[in-house]
Design a protein around this motif. Structure first.
Motif, PDB file in Angstrom:
ATOM      1  N   GLY A 187     -26.227  40.105  81.854  1.00  0.00           N
ATOM      2  CA  GLY A 187     -27.203  39.366  81.073  1.00  0.00           C
ATOM      3  C   GLY A 187     -26.792  37.919  80.836  1.00  0.00           C
ATOM      4  N   PRO A 188     -27.729  37.099  80.378  1.00  0.00           N
ATOM      5  CA  PRO A 188     -27.422  35.697  80.079  1.00  0.00           C
ATOM      6  C   PRO A 188     -26.346  35.590  79.001  1.00  0.00           C
ATOM      7  N   GLY A 189     -25.476  34.614  79.167  1.00  0.00           N
ATOM      8  CA  GLY A 189     -24.387  34.443  78.217  1.00  0.00           C
ATOM      9  C   GLY A 189     -23.228  35.386  78.471  1.00  0.00           C
ATOM     10  N   TYR A 190     -23.161  35.986  79.674  1.00  0.00           N
ATOM     11  CA  TYR A 190     -22.066  36.912  79.979  1.00  0.00           C
ATOM     12  C   TYR A 190     -20.721  36.237  79.742  1.00  0.00           C
ATOM     13  N   ARG A 191     -19.722  37.037  79.446  1.00  0.00           N
ATOM     14  CA  ARG A 191     -18.407  36.503  79.106  1.00  0.00           C
ATOM     15  C   ARG A 191     -17.305  37.314  79.768  1.00  0.00           C
ATOM     16  N   MET A 192     -16.175  36.660  80.026  1.00  0.00           N
ATOM     17  CA  MET A 192     -15.002  37.375  80.515  1.00  0.00           C
ATOM     18  C   MET A 192     -14.405  38.143  79.355  1.00  0.00           C
ATOM     19  N   ASP A 193     -14.145  39.444  79.573  1.00  0.00           N
ATOM     20  CA  ASP A 193     -13.681  40.292  78.484  1.00  0.00           C
ATOM     21  C   ASP A 193     -12.180  40.566  78.544  1.00  0.00           C
ATOM     22  N   TYR A 245      -9.171  37.069  73.571  1.00  0.00           N
ATOM     23  CA  TYR A 245      -9.897  35.851  73.186  1.00  0.00           C
ATOM     24  C   TYR A 245      -9.592  35.432  71.746  1.00  0.00           C
ATOM     25  N   ALA A 246      -9.018  36.330  70.938  1.00  0.00           N
ATOM     26  CA  ALA A 246      -8.798  36.045  69.517  1.00  0.00           C
ATOM     27  C   ALA A 246      -7.309  35.842  69.221  1.00  0.00           C
ATOM     28  N   PRO A 247      -6.929  34.798  68.498  1.00  0.00           N
ATOM     29  CA  PRO A 247      -7.823  33.747  67.977  1.00  0.00           C
ATOM     30  C   PRO A 247      -8.337  32.805  69.054  1.00  0.00           C
ATOM     31  N   GLN A 248      -7.653  32.732  70.210  1.00  0.00           N
ATOM     32  CA  GLN A 248      -8.196  32.030  71.362  1.00  0.00           C
ATOM     33  C   GLN A 248      -7.439  32.465  72.602  1.00  0.00           C
ATOM     34  N   TRP A 249      -8.032  32.209  73.757  1.00  0.00           N
ATOM     35  CA  TRP A 249      -7.362  32.514  75.007  1.00  0.00           C
ATOM     36  C   TRP A 249      -6.072  31.701  75.113  1.00  0.00           C
ATOM     37  N   PRO A 250      -5.123  32.112  75.931  1.00  0.00           N
ATOM     38  CA  PRO A 250      -3.907  31.311  76.131  1.00  0.00           C
ATOM     39  C   PRO A 250      -4.261  29.866  76.467  1.00  0.00           C
ATOM     40  N   ALA A 251      -3.541  28.929  75.836  1.00  0.00           N
ATOM     41  CA  ALA A 251      -3.878  27.509  75.942  1.00  0.00           C
ATOM     42  C   ALA A 251      -3.917  27.021  77.383  1.00  0.00           C
ATOM     43  N   GLU A 252      -2.977  27.501  78.221  1.00  0.00           N
ATOM     44  CA  GLU A 252      -2.931  27.015  79.603  1.00  0.00           C
ATOM     45  C   GLU A 252      -4.161  27.437  80.394  1.00  0.00           C
ATOM     46  N   PHE A 267     -16.074  41.735  82.847  1.00  0.00           N
ATOM     47  CA  PHE A 267     -17.035  40.913  82.117  1.00  0.00           C
ATOM     48  C   PHE A 267     -17.872  41.791  81.188  1.00  0.00           C
ATOM     49  N   ALA A 268     -18.475  41.156  80.190  1.00  0.00           N
ATOM     50  CA  ALA A 268     -19.283  41.885  79.210  1.00  0.00           C
ATOM     51  C   ALA A 268     -20.482  41.033  78.800  1.00  0.00           C
ATOM     52  N   PRO A 269     -21.516  41.661  78.243  1.00  0.00           N
ATOM     53  CA  PRO A 269     -22.637  40.897  77.698  1.00  0.00           C
ATOM     54  C   PRO A 269     -22.187  39.986  76.554  1.00  0.00           C
ATOM     55  N   ALA A 270     -23.028  39.065  76.190  1.00  0.00           N
ATOM     56  CA  ALA A 270     -22.670  38.016  75.223  1.00  0.00           C
ATOM     57  C   ALA A 270     -22.144  38.564  73.909  1.00  0.00           C
ATOM     58  N   THR A 271     -22.687  39.674  73.427  1.00  0.00           N
ATOM     59  CA  THR A 271     -22.301  40.178  72.104  1.00  0.00           C
ATOM     60  C   THR A 271     -21.348  41.369  72.163  1.00  0.00           C
ATOM     61  N   CYS A 272     -20.858  41.712  73.353  1.00  0.00           N
ATOM     62  CA  CYS A 272     -19.979  42.884  73.493  1.00  0.00           C
ATOM     63  C   CYS A 272     -18.528  42.465  73.723  1.00  0.00           C
ATOM     64  N   ALA A 273     -17.611  43.303  73.238  1.00  0.00           N
ATOM     65  CA  ALA A 273     -16.187  43.044  73.455  1.00  0.00           C
ATOM     66  C   ALA A 273     -15.430  44.359  73.519  1.00  0.00           C
ATOM     67  N   TYR A 274     -14.513  44.452  74.444  1.00  0.00           N
ATOM     68  CA  TYR A 274     -13.574  45.566  74.559  1.00  0.00           C
ATOM     69  C   TYR A 274     -12.154  45.018  74.348  1.00  0.00           C
ATOM     70  N   VAL A 314     -17.993  30.858  80.244  1.00  0.00           N
ATOM     71  CA  VAL A 314     -17.699  32.268  80.498  1.00  0.00           C
ATOM     72  C   VAL A 314     -16.572  32.764  79.596  1.00  0.00           C
ATOM     73  N   LEU A 315     -15.788  31.846  79.046  1.00  0.00           N
ATOM     74  CA  LEU A 315     -14.666  32.231  78.187  1.00  0.00           C
ATOM     75  C   LEU A 315     -15.010  32.178  76.700  1.00  0.00           C
ATOM     76  N   GLU A 316     -16.288  32.036  76.379  1.00  0.00           N
ATOM     77  CA  GLU A 316     -16.703  32.054  74.975  1.00  0.00           C
ATOM     78  C   GLU A 316     -16.455  33.431  74.361  1.00  0.00           C
ATOM     79  N   PRO A 317     -16.134  33.473  73.071  1.00  0.00           N
ATOM     80  CA  PRO A 317     -15.994  34.778  72.398  1.00  0.00           C
ATOM     81  C   PRO A 317     -17.355  35.437  72.242  1.00  0.00           C
ATOM     82  N   PRO A 318     -17.397  36.688  71.792  1.00  0.00           N
ATOM     83  CA  PRO A 318     -18.682  37.380  71.655  1.00  0.00           C
ATOM     84  C   PRO A 318     -19.484  36.892  70.448  1.00  0.00           C
TER      85      PRO A 318
END
Length: 375
Positions: A170-176, A313-320, A302-309, A332-336
């Motif tokens: 779906g739109p807004g898919y994200r890497m999980d 990603y929390a508190p953020q992906w590794p800085a590098e 990958f997961a839909p915009a509002t889903c997370a397994y 694509v790396l946005e949180p849910p």
């Protein structure tokens, strides 16, 4: 792809395979798009799925094809039917070479699962391999120094893959999950069957689900396996229980470990550059690797915009991982969170993400009520 029945004639309208008449029949099938005509035209022209000529033609077509704006109806049918789909020739030979060169440059970071507590199979079962050689894993690719990180980052929203990611997540898919590369030598263990829409005790599994409603597919978690080596018939590697994303009974224990029902385990034949999409709601695993060459795949989830397994990603992906990303890759790396909360959304025919948003007055009002930009 399906061949006509084995006991059917290889001639169409009296045309022998490879003849002018047969090639005309093949062209007619291709022009009309009729599935039956296409099947018979493939047989008439000698381009059956099992032929080397057929595979070469398919690869050439795929490598020259520009990105389409949407996933094709045939692909939707087979994904909904089986719970997985092989996209042939999604990556060029040059792209595969860059990915493999990057893996070679970081080979010293590969970790093998030798410890019995890290192995993915039960000792002595058909999926256990030689009992000692373990699967090898390599992570961190998105944060590697240039130029090795770039080919892996490009897979986040590759123009040949984007239509599938948009349709299946779906739109807004994200890497999980953090992606990683799987490497296996001959004798390496496989992986006991896992995934599926229900747990071993038959309870509903909310984190691994598939639905199709009014022609719209939903996968709570989608895997994308990029083939970096060939997987021939009987070589081992990824296997799947077709249609199990819709199952209503838990997987029997003996089947989980390959001790029963082997005829229901399907191992797709793939080539380097192919990409396998599968729902994590589809029961899957891996057979022991038997080929003389090393198995390599890059696995993304990958997961839909509002889903997370996952939770990396929390508190953020590794800085590098975040350094130097394009705006499309960063999206694509946005949180849910929901689309309407200023989420950047990718589209198949646009190079830059668009932003979903609410009315400015409503946003201002929420700021006054909650004291934050978002509720």
């Amino acid at each position: 792809l399906v061949e006509p029945p084995e006991n059917s004639s290889c001639m169409v309208g009296g045309a022998a395979p490879g003849s002018t008449a047969a090639l005309f029949t093949a062209a007619l099938g291709a022009l009309t798009g009729c599935p039956t005509a296409l099947l018979w035209s493939q047989r008439a022209s000698g381009l059956t799925p099992s032929s080397a000529r057929f595979r070469e033609v398919q690869r050439r077509r795929a490598s020259s094809r520009v990105a389409t704006a949407a996933m094709q109806q045939t692909d939707k049918f087979f994904f909904d039917l089986n719970g997985f789909l092989v996209v042939r020739g999604a990556l060029s030979a040059a792209e595969v070479a860059k990915l493999n060169a990057a893996v070679d440059a970081h080979a010293d970071k590969v970790k093998e699962r030798r410890d019995p507590e890290l192995r993915n199979t039960r000792d002595g079962t058909p999926l256990a391999g030689d009992g000692s050689t373990g699967r090898r894993d390599l992570g961190g690719m998105l944060g590697w120094p240039k130029p090795h990180r770039e080919p892996f980052r490009e897979l986040l929203c590759h123009p040949r893959l984007l239509p599938y990611l948009l349709e299946l997540c779906g739109p807004g898919y994200r890497m999980d999950h953090l992606p990683f590369v799987i490497l296996q030598n001959r004798g390496s263990e496989g992986f006991a069957l896992h995934g599926g829409p229900m747990k071993a005790d038959g309870r509903f599994n909310p984190t691994l689900q598939y639905r199709c409603v009014n022609g719209n597919m939903f996968n709570s978690l989608l895997a994308m396996s990029v083939q970096l080596s060939d997987h021939g018939d009987g070589d081992g590697g990824f296997c799947v229980v077709r249609g199990s994303h819709k199952m209503n009974f838990p997987v029997p224990d003996a089947f989980t470990h390959g001790e029963d029902g082997q005829e229901h385990l399907y191992q797709p034949v793939t080539r380097a550059g192919d990409v396998v999409f599968f729902s994590e709601a589809t029961v899957h695993g891996a057979k022991p690797w038997t080929a003389s060459h090393e198995r390599r795949v890059a696995l993304y989830r990958f997961a839909p915009a509002t889903c997370a397994y996952g939770r990396s990603y929390a508190p953020q992906w590794p800085a590098e991982m975040l350094d130097g990303l394009s705006s499309a890759q960063r999206a694509v790396l946005e949180p849910p969170y929901a689309l309407r909360l200023d989420r950047p959304v990718l589209e198949a025919d646009e190079s830059e993400p668009r932003q979903e948003s609410r009315a400015a007055k409503k946003k201002k009002f929420d700021q006054e009520v909650f004291g934050t930009s978002y509720f």
